[in-house]
Design a protein around this motif. Structure first.
Motif, PDB file in Angstrom:
ATOM      1  N   MET A 210      13.234  71.664  48.331  1.00  0.00           N
ATOM      2  CA  MET A 210      13.522  70.599  49.569  1.00  0.00           C
ATOM      3  C   MET A 210      12.536  69.095  49.879  1.00  0.00           C
ATOM      4  SD  MET A 210      14.758  72.837  51.109  1.00  0.00           S
ATOM      5  CE  MET A 210      14.694  72.645  53.072  1.00  0.00           C
ATOM      6  N   THR A 211      13.256  68.290  50.570  1.00  0.00           N
ATOM      7  CA  THR A 211      11.868  67.116  50.748  1.00  0.00           C
ATOM      8  C   THR A 211      11.774  67.089  51.922  1.00  0.00           C
ATOM      9  OG1 THR A 211      15.027  66.152  51.148  1.00  0.00           O
ATOM     10  CG2 THR A 211      14.665  66.154  49.072  1.00  0.00           C
ATOM     11  N   SER A 212      11.253  66.160  52.343  1.00  0.00           N
ATOM     12  CA  SER A 212      10.701  65.364  53.439  1.00  0.00           C
ATOM     13  C   SER A 212      11.437  64.201  53.667  1.00  0.00           C
ATOM     14  CB  SER A 212       9.230  64.873  53.029  1.00  0.00           C
ATOM     15  OG  SER A 212       8.047  66.428  52.833  1.00  0.00           O
ATOM     16  N   HIS A 213      11.774  64.498  55.698  1.00  0.00           N
ATOM     17  CA  HIS A 213      12.083  63.411  56.322  1.00  0.00           C
ATOM     18  C   HIS A 213      10.973  63.348  56.974  1.00  0.00           C
ATOM     19  CE1 HIS A 213      15.897  65.386  56.312  1.00  0.00           C
ATOM     20  NE2 HIS A 213      15.591  66.694  55.246  1.00  0.00           N
ATOM     21  N   VAL A 214      12.103  61.956  57.349  1.00  0.00           N
ATOM     22  CA  VAL A 214      11.030  60.736  58.465  1.00  0.00           C
ATOM     23  C   VAL A 214      10.874  61.287  59.606  1.00  0.00           C
ATOM     24  CG1 VAL A 214      10.511  58.422  58.705  1.00  0.00           C
ATOM     25  CG2 VAL A 214      10.850  58.632  56.830  1.00  0.00           C
ATOM     26  N   ARG A 215       9.856  61.739  60.621  1.00  0.00           N
ATOM     27  CA  ARG A 215       9.539  62.439  62.000  1.00  0.00           C
ATOM     28  C   ARG A 215       9.795  61.073  62.516  1.00  0.00           C
ATOM     29  NH1 ARG A 215       5.877  66.693  64.193  1.00  0.00           N
ATOM     30  NH2 ARG A 215       6.895  66.826  66.329  1.00  0.00           N
ATOM     31  N   HIS A 216       8.389  60.118  62.113  1.00  0.00           N
ATOM     32  CA  HIS A 216       7.845  59.322  62.995  1.00  0.00           C
ATOM     33  C   HIS A 216       7.544  58.496  61.884  1.00  0.00           C
ATOM     34  CE1 HIS A 216       6.072  62.212  65.689  1.00  0.00           C
ATOM     35  NE2 HIS A 216       7.381  62.146  66.033  1.00  0.00           N
ATOM     36  N   ILE A 217       8.137  56.576  62.589  1.00  0.00           N
ATOM     37  CA  ILE A 217       7.889  55.151  62.450  1.00  0.00           C
ATOM     38  C   ILE A 217       6.036  55.113  63.141  1.00  0.00           C
ATOM     39  CG2 ILE A 217       8.144  52.921  62.084  1.00  0.00           C
ATOM     40  CD1 ILE A 217      11.304  53.742  61.689  1.00  0.00           C
ATOM     41  N   THR A 218       5.094  54.905  62.943  1.00  0.00           N
ATOM     42  CA  THR A 218       4.395  54.811  63.792  1.00  0.00           C
ATOM     43  C   THR A 218       3.403  53.319  63.774  1.00  0.00           C
ATOM     44  OG1 THR A 218       3.061  57.130  63.157  1.00  0.00           O
ATOM     45  CG2 THR A 218       1.949  55.910  64.043  1.00  0.00           C
ATOM     46  N   ILE A 219       3.356  52.955  64.547  1.00  0.00           N
ATOM     47  CA  ILE A 219       2.603  51.424  65.112  1.00  0.00           C
ATOM     48  C   ILE A 219       1.238  51.618  65.324  1.00  0.00           C
ATOM     49  CG2 ILE A 219       3.188  49.397  65.801  1.00  0.00           C
ATOM     50  CD1 ILE A 219       6.162  50.146  65.357  1.00  0.00           C
ATOM     51  N   ASP A 220       0.273  51.404  64.587  1.00  0.00           N
ATOM     52  CA  ASP A 220      -0.961  51.172  65.634  1.00  0.00           C
ATOM     53  C   ASP A 220      -0.882  49.694  66.412  1.00  0.00           C
ATOM     54  OD1 ASP A 220      -1.785  52.534  63.630  1.00  0.00           O
ATOM     55  OD2 ASP A 220      -3.086  52.078  62.649  1.00  0.00           O
ATOM     56  N   CYS A 221      -1.847  50.258  67.478  1.00  0.00           N
ATOM     57  CA  CYS A 221      -1.920  49.541  68.244  1.00  0.00           C
ATOM     58  C   CYS A 221      -2.803  49.087  69.845  1.00  0.00           C
ATOM     59  CB  CYS A 221      -0.285  49.314  68.683  1.00  0.00           C
ATOM     60  SG  CYS A 221      -0.274  50.643  69.583  1.00  0.00           S
ATOM     61  N   ALA A 222      -3.005  48.294  70.333  1.00  0.00           N
ATOM     62  CA  ALA A 222      -3.962  48.458  71.366  1.00  0.00           C
ATOM     63  C   ALA A 222      -3.975  48.890  72.485  1.00  0.00           C
ATOM     64  CB  ALA A 222      -4.588  46.894  71.179  1.00  0.00           C
ATOM     65  N   ASP A 223      -2.287  48.851  73.212  1.00  0.00           N
ATOM     66  CA  ASP A 223      -2.502  49.438  74.108  1.00  0.00           C
ATOM     67  C   ASP A 223      -1.298  49.701  73.979  1.00  0.00           C
ATOM     68  OD1 ASP A 223      -1.660  50.240  76.727  1.00  0.00           O
ATOM     69  OD2 ASP A 223      -2.211  48.423  77.219  1.00  0.00           O
ATOM     70  N   ALA A 224      -0.976  51.801  73.529  1.00  0.00           N
ATOM     71  CA  ALA A 224       0.453  52.420  72.491  1.00  0.00           C
ATOM     72  C   ALA A 224       1.419  52.790  74.060  1.00  0.00           C
ATOM     73  CB  ALA A 224      -0.520  53.491  72.932  1.00  0.00           C
ATOM     74  N   TYR A 225       1.136  52.335  75.800  1.00  0.00           N
ATOM     75  CA  TYR A 225       2.103  52.547  76.512  1.00  0.00           C
ATOM     76  C   TYR A 225       2.578  51.258  77.085  1.00  0.00           C
ATOM     77  CZ  TYR A 225       4.463  53.929  81.272  1.00  0.00           C
ATOM     78  OH  TYR A 225       5.699  53.901  81.773  1.00  0.00           O
ATOM     79  N   ALA A 226       2.060  49.741  77.007  1.00  0.00           N
ATOM     80  CA  ALA A 226       2.139  48.795  76.772  1.00  0.00           C
ATOM     81  C   ALA A 226       4.093  48.554  75.871  1.00  0.00           C
ATOM     82  CB  ALA A 226       1.577  47.606  77.032  1.00  0.00           C
ATOM     83  N   LEU A 227       2.826  48.518  74.781  1.00  0.00           N
ATOM     84  CA  LEU A 227       3.255  48.158  73.234  1.00  0.00           C
ATOM     85  C   LEU A 227       4.953  48.803  73.053  1.00  0.00           C
ATOM     86  CD1 LEU A 227       4.033  46.059  71.369  1.00  0.00           C
ATOM     87  CD2 LEU A 227       2.474  47.656  69.647  1.00  0.00           C
ATOM     88  N   GLY A 228       5.179  50.543  73.882  1.00  0.00           N
ATOM     89  CA  GLY A 228       5.782  50.945  73.832  1.00  0.00           C
ATOM     90  C   GLY A 228       6.850  50.679  75.131  1.00  0.00           C
ATOM     91  N   SER A 229       6.134  50.095  75.953  1.00  0.00           N
ATOM     92  CA  SER A 229       7.370  50.016  76.913  1.00  0.00           C
ATOM     93  C   SER A 229       8.431  49.054  76.567  1.00  0.00           C
ATOM     94  CB  SER A 229       6.720  48.722  78.023  1.00  0.00           C
ATOM     95  OG  SER A 229       6.116  50.222  78.987  1.00  0.00           O
ATOM     96  N   PHE A 230       7.800  47.591  76.156  1.00  0.00           N
ATOM     97  CA  PHE A 230       8.309  46.713  75.020  1.00  0.00           C
ATOM     98  C   PHE A 230       9.857  47.064  73.959  1.00  0.00           C
ATOM     99  CE2 PHE A 230       8.737  43.535  71.639  1.00  0.00           C
ATOM    100  CZ  PHE A 230       9.133  42.630  71.868  1.00  0.00           C
TER     101      PHE A 230
END
Length: 344
Positions: A1-21
């Protein structure tokens, strides 16, 4: 069995604002559960979701990992201008005078990403054709469903164009075609000498041989729901099956792109049949017709109205300067297999 990429995670100061962009960049919505001020924001995109996580540390240097994005419905330069207007900044311009290259931008928190040429630009630069994709299947089916949804409810028992089937039967047959192409790609080892052995049978003498039938009690809306569901199955199988996979079709052993192209052609031409029977207007996008022709009918006449050429190629219309087709078939084999066969 192998693994799959579930999330590409980005550290940030404002998660909602950057996610909205990024939601505006990628045309995908943030999760309904995310609100301003939340420490995380999830953006669901095809392939792998992007997760924005609020951290206390500030960005210190150039990212070691970055996203490369490719515009789907505009040029690279048009996309760069759109993203700059959304709040991105230009970090490095690697675009070349011959049209190649890329632009490096940064999002509002300074995370670098690159904007590449669109698939259409790449094809023009390299002199190659544009492939038929899973998105093309989705586009074709959704356009068809949107048009068919406007049909009067009392017209579905009318004959579908030149076919011997009713409009209801033809729509069922179309959904069954999409289902059949999807399941050919389903087994771990797809068959090369036969169809996956579902039972196909007509609902009446002279009707289409289907494995999929719609519940008539659900009415036309239910019928179109089954059509859209079958299209989604084919789009998903096309997107997730490795391109080197081969599977049986009576018109040539094919690959995922070939089955996608077959689904597109079936959808476009059977919606033409349905539109004639239901009294509707139907004119699919020329670029979609062109990609399907290039994949399945490589010997079709170049230039001209691509929808008219596709109707001619499938025996449904005249084309000036060419005899009308009374019999036709596409070549489902990958183009490289056709070339090797011709050379041999």
């Amino acid at each position: 069995m192998t693994s799959h990429v579930r999330h590409i995670t980005i550290d940030c100061a404002d998660a909602y604002a950057l996610g909205s962009f990024w939601a505006q960049v990628l045309g995908a919505p943030l999760s309904d559960e995310d609100l301003p001020g939340d420490p995380e924001a999830l953006l669901e995109t095809p392939g792998a979701a992007v997760l924005f996580v609020q951290v206390a540390e500030k960005k210190q240097s150039k990212n070691r990992v970055h996203l490369d994005i490719q515009p789907q419905d505009r040029s690279r330069d048009e996309e760069v201008e759109r993203l700059l207007a959304l709040g991105a900044t230009l970090v490095g311009d690697h675009r070349r005078p011959n049209g190649r290259g890329w632009a490096t931008l940064a999002d509002p928190e300074g995370n670098e990403f690159c904007v590449e040429c669109s698939a259409a630009e790449r094809a023009a630069l390299s002199g190659t054709r544009l492939p038929v994709t899973a998105d093309d299947v989705t586009t074709a089916v959704r356009l068809a469903v949107d048009v068919l949804a406007t049909a009067p409810a009392d017209r579905w028992e009318a004959r579908a164009g030149s076919l011997e089937w009713t409009c209801w039967e033809t729509a069922e047959h179309l959904g069954d075609d999409l289902f059949a192409y999807a399941v050919q790609l389903g087994p771990r080892t797809p068959p090369l000498d036969r169809e996956v052995p579902f039972r196909w049978a007509p609902d009446r003498e002279g009707g289409p041989h289907n494995a999929v039938f719609a519940d008539r009690a659900a009415g036309p809306a239910g019928l179109l729901a089954t059509l859209e569901a079958s299209g989604a199955l084919l789009a998903s199988m096309t997107r997730t099956t490795p391109p080197g996979v081969r599977s049986y079709h009576g018109y040539g052993i094919s690959d995922p792109e070939g089955f996608a192209a077959m689904g597109v052609v079936e959808t476009l031409v059977h919606t033409h049949d349905l539109a004639e029977g239901l009294g509707l207007e139907w004119a699919p996008p020329a670029a979609l017709c062109d990609r399907a022709l290039a994949r399945l009918f490589p010997d079709a006449p170049a230039g001209g109205d691509r929808w008219a050429v596709l109707l001619w190629a499938t025996g449904r219309a005249e084309l000036p300067g060419h005899p009308r087709r009374t019999a036709w078939r596409w070549d489902g084999r990958p183009l490289e297999d056709q070339t090797a066969s011709s050379a041999g």
